[in-house]
Write a protein that holds these residues in place. Structure first.
Motif, mmCIF file in Angstrom:
data_model
loop_
_atom_site.group_PDB
_atom_site.id
_atom_site.type_symbol
_atom_site.label_atom_id
_atom_site.label_comp_id
_atom_site.label_asym_id
_atom_site.label_seq_id
_atom_site.Cartn_x
_atom_site.Cartn_y
_atom_site.Cartn_z
ATOM 1 N N GLY A 205 0.864 -1.247 -0.238
ATOM 2 C CA GLY A 205 0.025 0.154 -0.012
ATOM 3 C C GLY A 205 0.754 1.211 -0.017
ATOM 4 O O GLY A 205 2.008 1.270 -0.537
ATOM 5 N N SER B 74 -8.651 0.312 0.291
ATOM 6 C CA SER B 74 -7.505 0.192 -0.707
ATOM 7 C C SER B 74 -7.771 0.571 -1.932
ATOM 8 O O SER B 74 -6.949 -0.239 -3.003
ATOM 9 C CB SER B 74 -7.121 -1.365 -0.252
ATOM 10 N N TYR C 295 -0.554 4.718 -5.274
ATOM 11 C CA TYR C 295 -0.447 4.327 -3.953
ATOM 12 C C TYR C 295 -0.591 5.108 -2.773
ATOM 13 O O TYR C 295 -0.779 4.944 -1.735
ATOM 14 C CB TYR C 295 0.800 3.367 -3.845
#
Length: 347
Positions: free
Chosen positions: A185, A334, A338
């Protein structure tokens, strides 16, 4: 006289963020006033804005991944000039006198460092973060951003970048070291880049295989889905350093089993519940379980220079201020590759 900066403000845990203003002090003798250009969205911002951590005070302006340009300096400032590209991270002051501060580890200040938001400065006033058009910070806590990194890519390095660089540097990631990053992530993707640039053999451990191509593109040599039971059997005892970036509850014993003799697992994510593990998971192979915060000012500057020298920056999606609340929801889902970065010019 203080100046008024435009900002996005949380007035309560349930209000969301709305347009507002924040008062900034005039620069003192050692202060730098920064025109903020970009601010990264960290998961910590969401926790704070929604009152999920104790001690949150409203109204609140979050944001501690700040990149901008110096627009004014105090008369005794020597480290920065008007026009310099600069950054501010998770803290804006510390006691400067304790053993940790003197060692350049201000993030571990024994008196408690002054957070960029939801803290109190030396003037007794609450600090306010980077979801705003300007900020005033003591020169000692302002970083120089090298020309080799764009401001939008540099903003997340102020938190996510140094949070990964610090443990990689401390545990000597480099040639011959087998490093795994748990989570691909906002933190994990930068960790992959940095570890690879240090020369380590990098493995990504993620819930699924959907980010495999990205991980390999960013420098990982291996990528495994933790949802597959054979992953833990195959990698048992194969890794020297495992860095856990996720805040979700995990089976610590399972990940400790991946470490070789004397290997270390480092926590940089903040799970909501206490962790537990069997003593034998550590004793059996002299393994270590540790944790790490962000780095101090000196190490953060080192990280920026390292990233510039190696052409590294965050992978970002730049958004307008009016998209912040939507971006919060996407972070929780999510749904970002990123790191979201807010264009402060849209405030």
């Amino acid at each position: 006289m203080p100046t008024i900066a435009q900002a996005y403000v949380a007035s309560s845990p349930t209000s969301g963020l709305e347009p507002g203003t924040v008062e900034r002090r005039d620069p003192g003798d050692y202060d730098v006033r920064i025109s903020i250009k970009y601010t990264g969205i960290c998961h910590s911002d969401i926790h704070a804005a929604r009152g999920e951590w104790s001690g949150v005070r409203y109204p609140l302006v979050v944001g501690h991944e700040i990149a901008g340009v110096v627009e004014a300096v105090g008369r005794r400032v020597t480290r920065h000039l008007v026009g310099d590209r600069v950054g501010v991270g998770c803290f804006v002051d510390s006691c400067r006198e304790c053993a940790n501060c003197r060692a350049g580890e201000e993030q571990y200040c024994l008196q408690g460092s002054t957070s960029t938001y939801n803290s109190f400065g030396r003037d007794g006033l609450p600090t306010a973060g980077g979801y705003s058009t300007s900020i005033v910070v003591d020169e000692k806590y302002v970083l120089n951003i090298p020309d080799g990194i764009s401001l939008q890519d540099a903003a997340p390095l102020m938190c996510a970048g140094i949070t990964m660089y610090s443990p990689l540097r401390h545990w000597r990631a480099g040639p011959g070291k087998r490093v795994a990053i748990i989570g691909m992530g906002g933190l994990g993707h930068i960790g992959v880049k940095i570890a690879a640039a240090m020369g380590a053999e990098v493995t990504v451990l993620s819930q699924s295989l959907k980010k495999r191509e990205d991980a390999l593109r960013l420098g990982a040599q291996q990528y495994y889905a933790t949802s597959e039971p054979e992953t833990f059997k195959y990698l048992e005892g194969q890794l020297d350093l495992v860095i856990n970036t996720v805040s979700a509850d995990i089976d610590v014993d399972a990940y400790l089993s991946l470490l070789s003799l004397g290997g270390t697992m480092v926590l940089v994510g903040l799970p909501s519940k206490p962790l537990s593990q069997r003593a034998w998971s550590l004793i059996g192979m002299r393994r270590n379980l540790s944790g790490s915060k962000m780095g101090g000012i000196r190490q953060t500057q080192e990280m920026l220079e390292f990233c510039a020298a190696n052409g590294l920056g965050a992978e970002v999606e730049v958004i307008r201020a009016g998209q912040i609340n939507e971006a919060f929801e996407r972070v929780l889902a999510s749904d970002v590759r990123y790191r979201f970065v807010v264009d402060a010019g849209t405030l």
